[in-house]
Design a protein around this motif. Structure first.
Motif, PDB file in Angstrom:
ATOM      1  N   MET A 112       0.829  -1.199   0.000  1.00 26.17           N
ATOM      2  CA  MET A 112       0.000   0.000   0.000  1.00 26.17           C
ATOM      3  C   MET A 112       0.865   1.252   0.000  1.00 26.17           C
ATOM      4  O   MET A 112       1.943   1.272   0.601  1.00 26.17           O
ATOM      5  CB  MET A 112      -0.907   0.024   1.227  1.00 26.17           C
ATOM      6  N   GLN A 113       0.347   2.288  -0.628  1.00 27.77           N
ATOM      7  CA  GLN A 113       0.984   3.592  -0.573  1.00 27.77           C
ATOM      8  C   GLN A 113       0.415   4.359   0.630  1.00 27.77           C
ATOM      9  O   GLN A 113      -0.735   4.137   1.031  1.00 27.77           O
ATOM     10  CB  GLN A 113       0.719   4.379  -1.862  1.00 27.77           C
ATOM     11  N   PRO A 114       1.209   5.266   1.211  1.00 31.20           N
ATOM     12  CA  PRO A 114       0.746   6.005   2.393  1.00 31.20           C
ATOM     13  C   PRO A 114      -0.577   6.742   2.195  1.00 31.20           C
ATOM     14  O   PRO A 114      -1.364   6.867   3.133  1.00 31.20           O
ATOM     15  CB  PRO A 114       1.894   6.977   2.666  1.00 31.20           C
ATOM     16  N   ASP A 115      -0.838   7.223   0.968  1.00 31.00           N
ATOM     17  CA  ASP A 115      -2.071   7.988   0.763  1.00 31.00           C
ATOM     18  C   ASP A 115      -3.311   7.116   0.638  1.00 31.00           C
ATOM     19  O   ASP A 115      -4.421   7.619   0.460  1.00 31.00           O
ATOM     20  CB  ASP A 115      -1.938   8.886  -0.468  1.00 31.00           C
ATOM     21  N   GLN A 116      -3.153   5.799   0.753  1.00 24.59           N
ATOM     22  CA  GLN A 116      -4.313   4.914   0.689  1.00 24.59           C
ATOM     23  C   GLN A 116      -5.033   4.792   2.025  1.00 24.59           C
ATOM     24  O   GLN A 116      -6.136   4.243   2.086  1.00 24.59           O
ATOM     25  CB  GLN A 116      -3.896   3.518   0.212  1.00 24.59           C
ATOM     26  N   VAL A 117      -4.403   5.259   3.100  1.00 22.79           N
ATOM     27  CA  VAL A 117      -5.041   5.209   4.420  1.00 22.79           C
ATOM     28  C   VAL A 117      -5.109   6.619   4.995  1.00 22.79           C
ATOM     29  O   VAL A 117      -4.163   7.399   4.874  1.00 22.79           O
ATOM     30  CB  VAL A 117      -4.288   4.269   5.396  1.00 22.79           C
ATOM     31  N   THR A 118      -6.240   6.949   5.591  1.00 25.40           N
ATOM     32  CA  THR A 118      -6.464   8.272   6.175  1.00 25.40           C
ATOM     33  C   THR A 118      -6.774   8.113   7.659  1.00 25.40           C
ATOM     34  O   THR A 118      -7.724   7.406   8.029  1.00 25.40           O
ATOM     35  CB  THR A 118      -7.639   8.990   5.489  1.00 25.40           C
ATOM     36  N   LYS A 119      -5.988   8.767   8.494  1.00 28.21           N
ATOM     37  CA  LYS A 119      -6.155   8.617   9.936  1.00 28.21           C
ATOM     38  C   LYS A 119      -7.474   9.220  10.406  1.00 28.21           C
ATOM     39  O   LYS A 119      -7.854  10.316  10.014  1.00 28.21           O
ATOM     40  CB  LYS A 119      -4.990   9.290  10.666  1.00 28.21           C
ATOM     41  N   VAL A 120      -8.166   8.465  11.275  1.00 30.45           N
ATOM     42  CA  VAL A 120      -9.375   8.953  11.933  1.00 30.45           C
ATOM     43  C   VAL A 120      -9.052   9.365  13.361  1.00 30.45           C
ATOM     44  O   VAL A 120      -9.374  10.463  13.801  1.00 30.45           O
ATOM     45  CB  VAL A 120     -10.471   7.869  11.921  1.00 30.45           C
ATOM     46  N   LYS A 121      -8.400   8.469  14.084  1.00 31.06           N
ATOM     47  CA  LYS A 121      -7.989   8.775  15.452  1.00 31.06           C
ATOM     48  C   LYS A 121      -6.956   7.752  15.897  1.00 31.06           C
ATOM     49  O   LYS A 121      -6.791   6.696  15.277  1.00 31.06           O
ATOM     50  CB  LYS A 121      -9.179   8.768  16.415  1.00 31.06           C
ATOM     51  N   GLU A 122      -6.256   8.072  16.969  1.00 27.32           N
ATOM     52  CA  GLU A 122      -5.275   7.139  17.529  1.00 27.32           C
ATOM     53  C   GLU A 122      -5.989   6.201  18.490  1.00 27.32           C
ATOM     54  O   GLU A 122      -6.785   6.623  19.327  1.00 27.32           O
ATOM     55  CB  GLU A 122      -4.163   7.894  18.252  1.00 27.32           C
ATOM     56  N   LEU A 123      -5.689   4.919  18.361  1.00 26.13           N
ATOM     57  CA  LEU A 123      -6.289   3.917  19.243  1.00 26.13           C
ATOM     58  C   LEU A 123      -5.394   3.595  20.426  1.00 26.13           C
ATOM     59  O   LEU A 123      -5.872   3.204  21.484  1.00 26.13           O
ATOM     60  CB  LEU A 123      -6.581   2.634  18.455  1.00 26.13           C
ATOM     61  N   GLY A 124      -4.099   3.743  20.255  1.00 25.67           N
ATOM     62  CA  GLY A 124      -3.185   3.441  21.349  1.00 25.67           C
ATOM     63  C   GLY A 124      -1.746   3.639  20.921  1.00 25.67           C
ATOM     64  O   GLY A 124      -1.441   3.754  19.736  1.00 25.67           O
ATOM     65  N   GLN A 125      -0.869   3.696  21.902  1.00 25.12           N
ATOM     66  CA  GLN A 125       0.555   3.880  21.615  1.00 25.12           C
ATOM     67  C   GLN A 125       1.384   3.105  22.609  1.00 25.12           C
ATOM     68  O   GLN A 125       1.121   3.117  23.808  1.00 25.12           O
ATOM     69  CB  GLN A 125       0.941   5.364  21.668  1.00 25.12           C
ATOM     70  N   GLY A 126       2.379   2.412  22.081  1.00 25.14           N
ATOM     71  CA  GLY A 126       3.320   1.699  22.918  1.00 25.14           C
ATOM     72  C   GLY A 126       4.685   2.344  22.838  1.00 25.14           C
ATOM     73  O   GLY A 126       4.836   3.465  22.350  1.00 25.14           O
ATOM     74  N   ALA A 127       5.686   1.620  23.305  1.00 17.48           N
ATOM     75  CA  ALA A 127       7.036   2.169  23.315  1.00 17.48           C
ATOM     76  C   ALA A 127       7.634   2.242  21.916  1.00 17.48           C
ATOM     77  O   ALA A 127       8.536   3.046  21.663  1.00 17.48           O
ATOM     78  CB  ALA A 127       7.927   1.316  24.213  1.00 17.48           C
ATOM     79  N   PHE A 128       7.118   1.426  20.991  1.00 25.08           N
ATOM     80  CA  PHE A 128       7.762   1.340  19.681  1.00 25.08           C
ATOM     81  C   PHE A 128       6.820   1.541  18.510  1.00 25.08           C
ATOM     82  O   PHE A 128       7.271   1.597  17.365  1.00 25.08           O
ATOM     83  CB  PHE A 128       8.461  -0.016  19.537  1.00 25.08           C
ATOM     84  N   ALA A 129       5.526   1.622  18.764  1.00 22.72           N
ATOM     85  CA  ALA A 129       4.590   1.776  17.650  1.00 22.72           C
ATOM     86  C   ALA A 129       3.296   2.398  18.136  1.00 22.72           C
ATOM     87  O   ALA A 129       2.958   2.334  19.325  1.00 22.72           O
ATOM     88  CB  ALA A 129       4.310   0.429  16.989  1.00 22.72           C
ATOM     89  N   THR A 130       2.574   3.029  17.213  1.00 25.54           N
ATOM     90  CA  THR A 130       1.233   3.519  17.488  1.00 25.54           C
ATOM     91  C   THR A 130       0.241   2.704  16.661  1.00 25.54           C
ATOM     92  O   THR A 130       0.592   2.149  15.616  1.00 25.54           O
ATOM     93  CB  THR A 130       1.087   5.008  17.106  1.00 25.54           C
ATOM     94  N   VAL A 131      -0.978   2.642  17.164  1.00 24.64           N
ATOM     95  CA  VAL A 131      -2.056   1.993  16.419  1.00 24.64           C
ATOM     96  C   VAL A 131      -3.138   3.036  16.186  1.00 24.64           C
ATOM     97  O   VAL A 131      -3.604   3.684  17.126  1.00 24.64           O
ATOM     98  CB  VAL A 131      -2.634   0.777  17.179  1.00 24.64           C
ATOM     99  N   GLU A 132      -3.520   3.206  14.921  1.00 23.09           N
ATOM    100  CA  GLU A 132      -4.494   4.222  14.542  1.00 23.09           C
ATOM    101  C   GLU A 132      -5.715   3.582  13.896  1.00 23.09           C
ATOM    102  O   GLU A 132      -5.617   2.550  13.224  1.00 23.09           O
ATOM    103  CB  GLU A 132      -3.879   5.204  13.543  1.00 23.09           C
ATOM    104  N   LEU A 133      -6.852   4.205  14.103  1.00 24.59           N
ATOM    105  CA  LEU A 133      -8.044   3.870  13.347  1.00 24.59           C
ATOM    106  C   LEU A 133      -7.998   4.702  12.076  1.00 24.59           C
ATOM    107  O   LEU A 133      -7.886   5.935  12.137  1.00 24.59           O
ATOM    108  CB  LEU A 133      -9.304   4.194  14.149  1.00 24.59           C
ATOM    109  N   CYS A 134      -8.066   4.042  10.928  1.00 20.20           N
ATOM    110  CA  CYS A 134      -7.938   4.740   9.649  1.00 20.20           C
ATOM    111  C   CYS A 134      -9.033   4.304   8.684  1.00 20.20           C
ATOM    112  O   CYS A 134      -9.640   3.245   8.843  1.00 20.20           O
ATOM    113  CB  CYS A 134      -6.572   4.464   9.010  1.00 20.20           C
ATOM    114  N   LYS A 135      -9.260   5.132   7.692  1.00 24.29           N
ATOM    115  CA  LYS A 135     -10.135   4.781   6.584  1.00 24.29           C
ATOM    116  C   LYS A 135      -9.280   4.272   5.435  1.00 24.29           C
ATOM    117  O   LYS A 135      -8.242   4.838   5.123  1.00 24.29           O
ATOM    118  CB  LYS A 135     -10.949   5.997   6.130  1.00 24.29           C
TER     119      LYS A 135
END
Length: 420
Positions: A36-59
């Protein structure tokens, strides 16, 4: 390096690829281009963050047409480049997820980043890694820890947040997901079974929840008994050199060492070695202290039976409606207390099993968290026993059977607050 040495090195690299390609060909491979290319996903909100990565809700809008769908996107933090183990874990999680297809395992959708950039030098490869993201199914029902926390809040209420029948259904779903991992070829050890890593998928129009396994950053692929168990070549290749057919992922994996040159990180380079008994010199103290098998805490060789121990703890917490970590460390997150508790468990201590849990389930929990891994049942047997018990629902309501020593505080549906 003379011509003979160069030829030997080239031969070893080719043979490594062939060994792993042959060992992985019975896992379901995805043949489509899932980059996937970066412009294929659009961030809606952040779901959580750890020490090494974030998890986002995206469209995400699939390339084949159709409307946008919600997905979970895991992105590396810049700090990931300072920790080789976590970086390798992210790459390996992506490579593993694309091969897993099971109802009770979170679905892989794709992996993306700046795919047009070359991975042949450290500078451009670093930029690719900084833009790398993993796209997975968005599981909207939260995690199993949330369900058990709600049950803890209902401990002294007549009406519980979830029934024992529902708990058993979730347990069977978790066991079936684990069975898929343990019976795959090659076999996969999850190594991170805990309530937080069980996501709850809404089904039946949102009226029900079903459990699915998530987060495979700590998973390990185990060689079979006939796969050159003493081969140093195989041991080296198991760490991070598994070809997937995805050029971007394989390029990331091969570029990791170049990117981190000069960081002087201490990390196990050889990967798991294998003994004749089918146990592996995998990384010790991997996973959560509260679900960790004794052999893992003690840095001993182990195999997929470590997952069975963790599964026994999951069964206990789900059926009891209590979370051990909440009782041990409380809201402060006292890691010293967690280490002390884990050491006590590794020494043989187990939480008392309350009498309201039916006898067959108490017996199964006891076997799953047995001190000796050889005494723990294989996951195929676990699923069979759980399914048979589910088909005899009168056992859930016919009483608990024999009492266990130390259960008195748990007879009214609360596991009590005494821990050690």
């Amino acid at each position: 390096m003379d011509a003979s040495e160069r030829w030997t090195r080239a031969y070893q690299k080719i043979r490594t690829g062939l060994l792993l390609s042959n060992s992985l060909d019975t896992l379901r491979d995805m043949t489509n281009n899932d980059h996937m290319q970066p412009d294929q996903v659009t961030k809606v909100k952040e779901l959580g963050q750890g020490a090494f990565a974030t998890v986002e809700l995206c469209k995400y809008k699939p390339p084949g047409g159709g409307g946008e769908v919600l997905v979970a996107v895991k992105r590396l933090l810049p700090s990931i480049l300072k920790n080789k183990e976590e970086l390798l874990a992210f790459v390996e999680e992506s490579k593993l997820l694309r091969k897993l297809r099971h109802r009770y395992i979170v679905s892989y959708i794709g992996v993306g980043g700046s795919g047009e950039m070359s991975l042949r030098n450290a500078d451009s490869a670093r930029k690719v890694l900084n833009s790398t993201f993993l796209v997975q199914e968005y599981v909207e029902g939260g995690n199993l820890r949330k369900q058990v926390l709600e049950q803890m809040g209902h401990a002294h209420h007549a009406r519980k947040h979830y029934s024992q029948e529902q708990a058993l259904e979730w347990i069977i779903q978790i066991a079936k997901g684990l069975r898929y991992l343990h019976t795959s070829k090659p076999k996969i050890a999850w190594r991170d079974a805990k309530l937080e890593n069980i996501l709850m998928r809404k089904v039946d129009g949102g009226k029900k929840l079903e459990a699915c396994l998530a987060d495979f950053g700590l998973s390990a692929v185990l060689p079979g008994p006939k796969e050159h168990v003493n081969s140093s070549l195989l041991r080296k290749s198991m760490k991070a050199k598994q070809p997937t057919g995805d050029a971007d992922l394989d390029g990331l994996s091969s570029a990791v060492d170049d990117i981190l040159t000069g960081h002087q990180l201490e990390v196990e380079q050889s990967g798991p070695s294998v003994s004749q008994e089918g146990v592996f010199d995998l990384t010790g103290r991997t996973g959560s202290y509260f679900y960790m098998a004794p052999e893992v805490l003690h840095n001993e060789a182990y195999n997929e039976k470590a997952d069975i121990f963790s599964f026994g703890v999951l069964m206990y917490e789900l059926l009891c409606g209590c979370i051990t970590s909440q009782l041990v460390v409380g809201p402060t997150g006292n890691m010293r207390a967690a280490e002390v508790y884990a050491a006590k468990v590794a020494g043989g201590y187990r939480r008392p099993l309350p009498s309201f849990i039916p006898e067959p389930l108490r017996e199964l929990i006891t076997e799953c968290w047995a001190q000796n891994p050889k005494d723990r049942p294989p996951i195929t047997e676990v699923v069979d026993r759980l399914t048979a018990f589910q088909e005899a629902p009168q056992q859930l309501s016919s009483g608990a059977g024999k009492s266990h020593k130390g259960e008195e505080s748990a007879k009214k549906g609360c596991c009590g607050c005494s821990v050690m």
